[in-house]
Design a protein around this motif. Sequence first.
Motif, short mmCIF file in Angstrom:
data_model
loop_
_atom_site.label_atom_id
_atom_site.label_comp_id
_atom_site.label_asym_id
_atom_site.label_seq_id
_atom_site.Cartn_x
_atom_site.Cartn_y
_atom_site.Cartn_z
N LEU A 6 0.82 -1.25 0.13
CA LEU A 6 -0.01 -0.13 -0.03
C LEU A 6 0.82 1.34 -0.08
O LEU A 6 0.93 2.25 -0.61
N PRO A 7 1.93 1.30 0.90
CA PRO A 7 2.81 2.52 0.72
C PRO A 7 3.33 2.92 -0.40
O PRO A 7 3.70 3.97 -0.87
N VAL A 8 3.33 1.80 -1.30
CA VAL A 8 3.95 1.95 -2.59
C VAL A 8 3.09 2.61 -3.68
O VAL A 8 3.43 3.61 -4.62
N VAL A 9 1.88 2.26 -3.69
CA VAL A 9 0.83 2.75 -4.56
C VAL A 9 -0.22 3.59 -4.18
O VAL A 9 -0.93 4.34 -4.90
N ALA A 10 0.11 4.19 -2.71
CA ALA A 10 -0.88 5.10 -2.42
C ALA A 10 0.04 6.35 -1.51
O ALA A 10 1.17 6.07 -1.22
N THR A 11 -0.82 7.44 -1.31
CA THR A 11 -0.15 8.42 -0.56
C THR A 11 0.14 8.11 0.81
O THR A 11 -0.32 7.24 1.34
N HIS B 245 -3.12 8.47 2.87
CA HIS B 245 -3.84 7.32 2.60
C HIS B 245 -3.54 6.18 3.54
O HIS B 245 -4.52 5.51 4.10
N VAL B 246 -2.17 6.02 3.40
CA VAL B 246 -1.71 4.93 4.17
C VAL B 246 -1.99 5.14 5.73
O VAL B 246 -2.42 3.98 6.45
N SER B 247 -1.52 6.11 6.20
CA SER B 247 -1.77 6.36 7.66
C SER B 247 -3.38 6.74 8.17
O SER B 247 -3.43 6.20 9.13
N ARG B 248 -4.13 6.73 7.14
CA ARG B 248 -5.57 6.69 7.72
C ARG B 248 -5.95 5.53 7.56
O ARG B 248 -6.81 5.05 8.48
N GLN B 249 -5.46 4.49 6.76
CA GLN B 249 -5.90 3.02 6.83
C GLN B 249 -5.29 2.61 8.02
O GLN B 249 -6.00 1.65 8.64
N ILE B 250 -4.29 2.92 8.58
CA ILE B 250 -3.75 2.35 9.77
C ILE B 250 -4.60 2.81 10.94
O ILE B 250 -4.87 1.81 11.75
N VAL B 251 -4.94 3.95 10.78
CA VAL B 251 -6.05 4.21 11.90
C VAL B 251 -7.38 3.72 12.01
O VAL B 251 -7.70 3.13 12.86
N ILE B 252 -7.92 3.29 10.51
CA ILE B 252 -9.18 2.69 10.40
C ILE B 252 -8.95 1.16 10.96
O ILE B 252 -9.84 0.72 11.84
N PHE B 253 -7.89 0.27 10.63
CA PHE B 253 -7.85 -0.83 11.07
C PHE B 253 -7.56 -0.95 12.47
O PHE B 253 -7.96 -1.78 12.97
N ALA C 9 0.82 13.64 12.17
CA ALA C 9 2.13 13.94 11.85
C ALA C 9 2.34 13.88 9.81
O ALA C 9 2.75 14.88 9.40
N VAL C 10 1.62 12.98 9.42
CA VAL C 10 1.71 12.78 8.23
C VAL C 10 1.05 13.84 7.35
O VAL C 10 1.40 14.45 6.47
N VAL C 11 -0.15 14.12 7.98
CA VAL C 11 -1.26 15.05 7.13
C VAL C 11 -0.23 16.57 7.32
O VAL C 11 -0.63 17.26 6.53
N ARG C 12 0.25 16.95 8.45
CA ARG C 12 0.96 18.10 8.70
C ARG C 12 2.27 18.03 7.85
O ARG C 12 2.90 19.13 7.77
N GLY C 13 2.86 17.29 7.17
CA GLY C 13 3.77 17.00 6.18
C GLY C 13 4.84 16.93 7.19
O GLY C 13 6.26 17.17 6.76
N GLU C 14 5.01 16.60 8.35
CA GLU C 14 6.22 16.62 9.30
C GLU C 14 7.14 15.05 9.04
O GLU C 14 6.44 14.16 8.65
N LYS C 15 8.29 15.13 9.25
CA LYS C 15 8.88 14.07 9.39
C LYS C 15 8.48 12.70 10.19
O LYS C 15 8.28 13.12 11.52
N THR C 16 8.39 11.56 9.73
CA THR C 16 7.60 10.82 10.83
C THR C 16 8.74 9.56 10.93
O THR C 16 9.56 9.23 9.97
N ASN C 17 8.34 8.76 11.95
CA ASN C 17 9.22 7.31 12.15
C ASN C 17 8.24 6.27 12.18
O ASN C 17 7.70 6.14 13.45
N PRO C 18 7.79 5.72 11.19
CA PRO C 18 6.53 4.58 11.37
C PRO C 18 6.83 3.27 12.05
O PRO C 18 6.31 2.47 12.43
N MET C 19 8.71 3.20 12.30
CA MET C 19 9.05 2.32 12.79
C MET C 19 8.40 2.17 14.33
O MET C 19 8.48 1.04 15.08
#
Length: 324
Positions: free
Chosen positions: A226-231, A234-242, A282-292
Amino acid sequence: MSSVSAARGAVSGTADTSDGDTPRGRRGPGELVRTYLALTKPRVIEQLLVTTIPAMLLAQRGVPSLWLVLTTLIGGTMAAGSANTLNCVVDADIDAVMNRTKARPLVTHAVGRRNALVFGVVLGLVSFGWLWLTTNLLSAALAVATILFYVLVYTMVLKRRTAQNIIWGGAAGCMPVVIGWSAVTNSLDWPVLVMFGVIFFWTPPHTWALAMKFREDYERAGVPMLPVVATATHVSRQIVIFTWVLVLWSLLLAPATSWLYLSMAVLAGGWFLVMAHRLHAAVVRGEKTNPMKLFHLSNTYLVLVFVGLAVDSVLGLPVLGWPF
């Protein structure tokens, strides 16, 4: 020629023409064991075992025979090792172009492809026979079904063709709880379906957080995570939903458990939700994130929930039951 195709040629060349045991020269027994062990992806198996034992404890609502627990873990480990080894065989071309996986034995020609294939198939057959002899036929059949689904459906079809690969393919990672439950009861019941769902809904946010970090790896390998084919939004929103679905779903185990499990599920779930929302913000604000951070937290969450389930079952506290 694409990088993946080139890697496929490299992997299938030297390794396939060797005897598979000494492609880099003579090695001692210890190194050979470590090499084959690496094919089974031991760290992945650890997570599977963390969920198997609590499932067995809940099925018993106490402590089942320690021999049964041991034999189930051994059989489950062999089944998972078989699936992971066969995954390495099929994905050797992908692994060769990903920084995260380029040190795996088939990529470095530490093991020949043919030998790895035989090793994986033998592990699967032995796991079936072992579980049938020491637990029951249902558990043995479920183990084989898991191997086949992981290799034939997820690895060979879903992973390379759809961004929803991990959603449906992740079902294989849910099976250890089903095998553990069936080993105790020789049947299936609604609590094990809820536990299956907990891992099913946990897998996407867990994996997508990792894929956000290694997006370039997956893109280079041609895997449509998903992170390859979507913004990123979108990915972080899907993470929140799931994550919301996961936390709410985990509460469905309350009627089969006590206040102890329910408290742990609420607290751990709340923590997971807060971190998922922080990542999205953080993703919505355009900030640098650490998804790990979320990736590692997801592991901790799963451990806390299933440890809470295990302790609850061993203590045998009064179950909450259905409110109607």
